[in-house]
Motif scaffolding. Sequence first.
Motif: not given
Length: 186
Positions: A40-49, A127-132
């Motif tokens: 998990g993390g921020g953005g989409v990753d955090g929302a999914i988790h 994919i990769s367009t947010g924090a990345h």
Amino acid sequence: MPEDRRIYMVGWARWSVLTGDITRCEVDAIVNAANGSLLGGGGVDGAIHRAAGPDLRAECRTLGECPVGEARITGAYRLPARHVIHAVGPVWRGGNGDEARLLASCYRSVFHLAREHGLRSLAFPAISTGAHGFPREEAATIAARTVHQELRATPDSFRHVMFVCFDAPTFAAFDAAVREETGPRP
């Protein structure tokens, strides 16, 4: 302002670009723009988790690290999807760090897992367009080209593939890239 949903066809597969919440997609698998830990993390990753609940994190702990450009599959728990495919995209470093190849590899890895598990509908974030920090238009072009190649390579494998965009600028970039890849809409 563009519509919030566009539909294209590639063989038997419907290919959509829409603005929305990926955690609400009723598909065989939603794709998570994950970090290498898969925890998990921020953005989409955090929302999914958050939407999937703590069991997703517990399963991800059993998988260990996932290298950039690869993907791993888990259950979806409280999400309406059946699975989550966690794809680890590259961090943008100016375009000289093999980022384009690694991003394309993410999408190919997702399709490999989907075929391996008999999944026929997928929902992708940008994919990769947010924090990345991957430039949105370049990421959209790579994603559209790679997805189109995968759909053409196995035309009967997929029923519906969608790019679920968080905002209007991302929708515009992905819609333009898909339109360029597939030709004008009928």
